[in-house]
Design an enzyme around this catalytic site. Sequence first.
Site, PDB file in Angstrom:
ATOM      1  CG  ASP A  15      -0.902  -0.369   6.037  1.00  0.00           C
ATOM      2  OD1 ASP A  15       0.330  -0.252   6.067  1.00  0.00           O
ATOM      3  OD2 ASP A  15      -1.653   0.437   5.443  1.00  0.00           O
ATOM      4  NE  ARG A  64       3.390   0.803   6.735  1.00  0.00           N
ATOM      5  CZ  ARG A  64       2.636   1.886   6.766  1.00  0.00           C
ATOM      6  NH1 ARG A  64       2.036   2.333   5.670  1.00  0.00           N
ATOM      7  NH2 ARG A  64       2.435   2.546   7.887  1.00  0.00           N
ATOM      8  CG  ASP A  76       2.648   3.915   1.407  1.00  0.00           C
ATOM      9  OD1 ASP A  76       2.169   2.767   1.282  1.00  0.00           O
ATOM     10  OD2 ASP A  76       2.234   4.722   2.256  1.00  0.00           O
ATOM     11  CG  HIS A  81      -1.758  -1.454  -3.042  1.00  0.00           C
ATOM     12  ND1 HIS A  81      -3.077  -1.107  -3.028  1.00  0.00           N
ATOM     13  CD2 HIS A  81      -1.240  -0.966  -1.876  1.00  0.00           C
ATOM     14  CE1 HIS A  81      -3.357  -0.438  -1.907  1.00  0.00           C
ATOM     15  NE2 HIS A  81      -2.247  -0.332  -1.205  1.00  0.00           N
ATOM     16  CG  ASP A 118      -6.155   0.360   1.496  1.00  0.00           C
ATOM     17  OD1 ASP A 118      -6.329   0.561   2.719  1.00  0.00           O
ATOM     18  OD2 ASP A 118      -5.092   0.639   0.915  1.00  0.00           O
ATOM     19  CD  GLU A 152       4.837   1.115  10.033  1.00  0.00           C
ATOM     20  OE1 GLU A 152       3.765   1.654  10.350  1.00  0.00           O
ATOM     21  OE2 GLU A 152       4.934   0.327   9.088  1.00  0.00           O
TER      22      GLU A 152
END
Length: 929
Positions: free
Chosen positions: A510, A592, A608, A666, A396, A513
């Site tokens: 990630d 994502r 998540d 994860h 990450d 959006e």
Amino acid sequence: MFTGSTVAALLFAFSLLAFLYNNNWPRLGSGLVRSGRDEQREIKAPERSVNEAAARRNTAGSAVRSEKVGISGDRECTAAPEARFDCARDRTLTRGECEERGCCYGPLSGSAGPPWCFYPRSYPGYTMGPLSPTTRGQTATLTRKKPSYLPKDISSLRLEVIEETTGCLHLTLKDASSQRYEVHLPGGIPESSADNQSVFYAAEYQSDPFGFIVRRRSNGRVIMNTTVAPLLFADQYLQMSTSLASSLVSGLGEHYTSILLDLNWTSLTLWNRDMAPHADANLYGAHPFYIVQEEDGFAHGVFLLNSNAIEVMLQPTPALTWVSTGGILDLYVFLGPDPQSVIRQYLHIIGYPMMPPYWSLGFHLCRWGYTTSKTTRRVAQSMHDANFPLDVQWNDLDYANKRRVFTFDPWRFGDLPEIVDEFHQRGMKYILILDPGISSSSLPGTYPPFDDGLKRDVFIKNATGHVLIGKVWPGPTAFPDFTNPETRTWWEDCIRDFHSKVPVDGLWIDMNEPASFVQGSVEGCPDSDLENPPYTPRVVGGRLNSGTLCMSAQQKLSSHYNLHNLYGLTEAYATHSALKNIRRKRPFVLSRSSYPSIGRFSGVWTGDVRSDWEQLRFSIPAVLQFGLFGVPLVGADVCGFGGDTTEELCIRWMQLGAFYPFMRNHNDKPNAPQEPYVFGQKAQAAMRTALNLRYSLLPFLYTLFHHTHTSADTVARPLFIEFPTDPNCQSIDKQFLWGSLLLISPVLEEGAVELAAYLPRGTWYSLHDGQPFYSGGQYLLLPAPLDIINIHVREGHIIPQQEPALTTTASRRNPFFLTVALSAGGWARGDLFWDDGESLDTFETQNYCYLIFIAGQSQIVSELVKLNGDLDGLVLGGLQVFGVPSPPRFVLANGEKVGDFTYRTDTKVLTVTKLALSMSEVFTVQWTL
Ligand SMILES: *[C@@H]1O[C@H](CO)[C@@H](O)[C@H](O)[C@H]1NC(C)=O
Ligand SMILES: *[C@@H]1O[C@H](CO)[C@@H](O)[C@H](O)[C@H]1NC(C)=O
Ligand SMILES: *[C@@H]1O[C@H](CO)[C@@H](O)[C@H](O)[C@H]1NC(C)=O
Ligand SMILES: *[C@@H]1O[C@H](CO)[C@@H](O)[C@H](O)[C@H]1NC(C)=O
């Protein structure tokens, strides 16, 4: 200038087309089974005269009705509460305000449920002019004499009806006089047999007020009926309602829901948002597509190609209302007639999924909190020492220097390049996270991605033309505009430069959006119609710019208001193409945020998720829905990302996760560790079994991906897709299938050691011991001790498997074996797609092997359909045959007697081991009864 969604019209349209068609947006359409969409355009135009007649008929009929405008209490207002369509969607209205709109007011007890202010039976709307033929269908103009109650109402629309294929009807409604923002997706794949078959649909039009009805031609069933409520079309508010053919509706992601949507006055918002999965929230992706199971095994689908914020209202009659805050109404109707055909027709439009690299189907391990390269190395080593398969080690954001992408921390991750080399030497791969936010606060000259990006003008601008600054992990950040070709080149340069130091094998995109920790920008957002539209769908945070950028922010193609839901898709496309150019191998991207078409470029994970049993259970419908959306490479974070897992939960999640098409464990930073090796010996053994089972099945899984890539079949498949005429399968989402033949029945409840699993009609064999179950289509109570996940093989199928290993690099060299599940008549069939696992376009360039296996009459033979690849030196090491009625006297392999075989009279399983038959030659194994 970007002052509303009507602006920049032609320019947008042309640059969009340029973006999608000329600027290397990869096109489907090469290769044998695919051909260019344009060649297929001259599809027959059926029954034009009938439609026109219907339109005229309706004109006459409704002229009478439209004289009377509803008033509360009037007989125009007699709709039963469940049949009401909301006339006050945009704001709450008093009785007076409601009646002023010409709507009916009827208070009810309770606040949830049917609206109080609703449309009367007839309500003035658009009037349709005559239909005239076009080269691809028909067109008509719609006009309204009086504007609706909405601001900037558009009084004249153009309807276009396009007959795409026999199973796909396409209708668009646009502003007749000025160009509005439109989404253009790359060309899909037409059905090849569309030209002389009759189409599956018939459309009828009501001309005043305008509405249309789509029927399934074979049985006359009404698939859509938009006359149930008025069509509204204003600059920032588009609305269309339709009745539904049944209450069995799936799709409209991304939401935390069962496979069947709740139609009890629910609303679903499609607005990409950084939001941990929970009920009633708009999540990371937007998929304006639904599929309806009709009563008799038929199915149809509807896709609204629109990227603005969308809210969908579902009500029990059953009916549905689309509301979009911009763009046009661009509607595709897919007639199936079976569910899998609906998905295929949808993917014809949005594109078939990519072929993933073989290694990406192995096990992935990640955590936020592997804070040094030493830790990362130790984790991989511990996996190895405990004999757990691990193909891909991840990091990450820990790796990055001050959390800035395209850097690595010189102290904590100074030897990252060496570590990646070590992983490669072990046959493993390495992936790290890449956020789109580019730190804007480093000293000038010290952070090339930002300096260079500024120079090349790649960032999204605010309304007054300055680089918009938001806030993400590194602090203040600028956001690349991936609709700009120059941005994609800059992005590729950044990745190339980083890759030359840290040779990553894939990228994890990630926060796309895009997410921001401030509302709109560090300076807020201007007060404008884009920031405050007349109607804001129900979004988390209450405002469109909540947790993301200003709506008035400017991108190359349009305002962020129009493009927001496309951010992840455009980033995935840019990242996929960069990796392809840099590595010259099949790219792996995990995103994502998502939008239709993303399956062509990327896999998706469900964000998540929390470490709890409810989230474990809802991960199944989440994964299955992405399959319906054309994103087969999908999984939830195994053992959960948020919160502490328990040993039991993690075992069950590893068992289920072994059957996610994409499997990654994860974990978030503050939580209890959840790598398989941290648990007790029994737990570890159960997890090892699950992983080895997955690895043994990878040749089969890979073959399923080949079929989704070339034929749009689903990989992880809801039961209703495979058994559409079995009513028991309509709502099942606690079990699922791999392809058409492997039934997965996981434990989803704490403490459970048995479970009720539904087995559709037919014989199913336990994959573990070959025990047959003859099901009449019924639930069976199955033992499910902690160390086992129930898997059943459907009769009549053959599964290609391979001995597992600690990486796919190793397992791909192991002997194959076959699991043969004989039908009652003693037959079975299976196939294998095989290539080098990572070269580009192996199918398209014919660099692959394709084998068929056929069992019947007490023997199994292979057929080499295509032999242009990597099967050399690989052997068939053995097989197990389920359902052999009596003990064989002897077994012959390629005509020679085999010494090593066993037969169990209780389970009727024949097992043959220690074979070494070349896979690249035809083989025969016979058993003599
Ligand atoms: C379509 O055309 C082919 C070849 O011309 C013919 O064999 C077939 O029967 C036709 N199908 C229909 C449904 O008319
Ligand atoms: C369409 O809906 C309208 C309004 O509910 C109804 O009157 C009409 O019968 C429906 N048409 C069909 C073909 O079902
Ligand atoms: C629909 O929801 C309401 C309250 O929100 C509830 O009272 C009612 O029982 C629900 N109906 C069904 C069929 O679930
Ligand atoms: C755009 O950014 C500039 C520079 O940060 C700022 O001065 C300006 O106020 C911003 N414009 C808007 C509309 O936020």
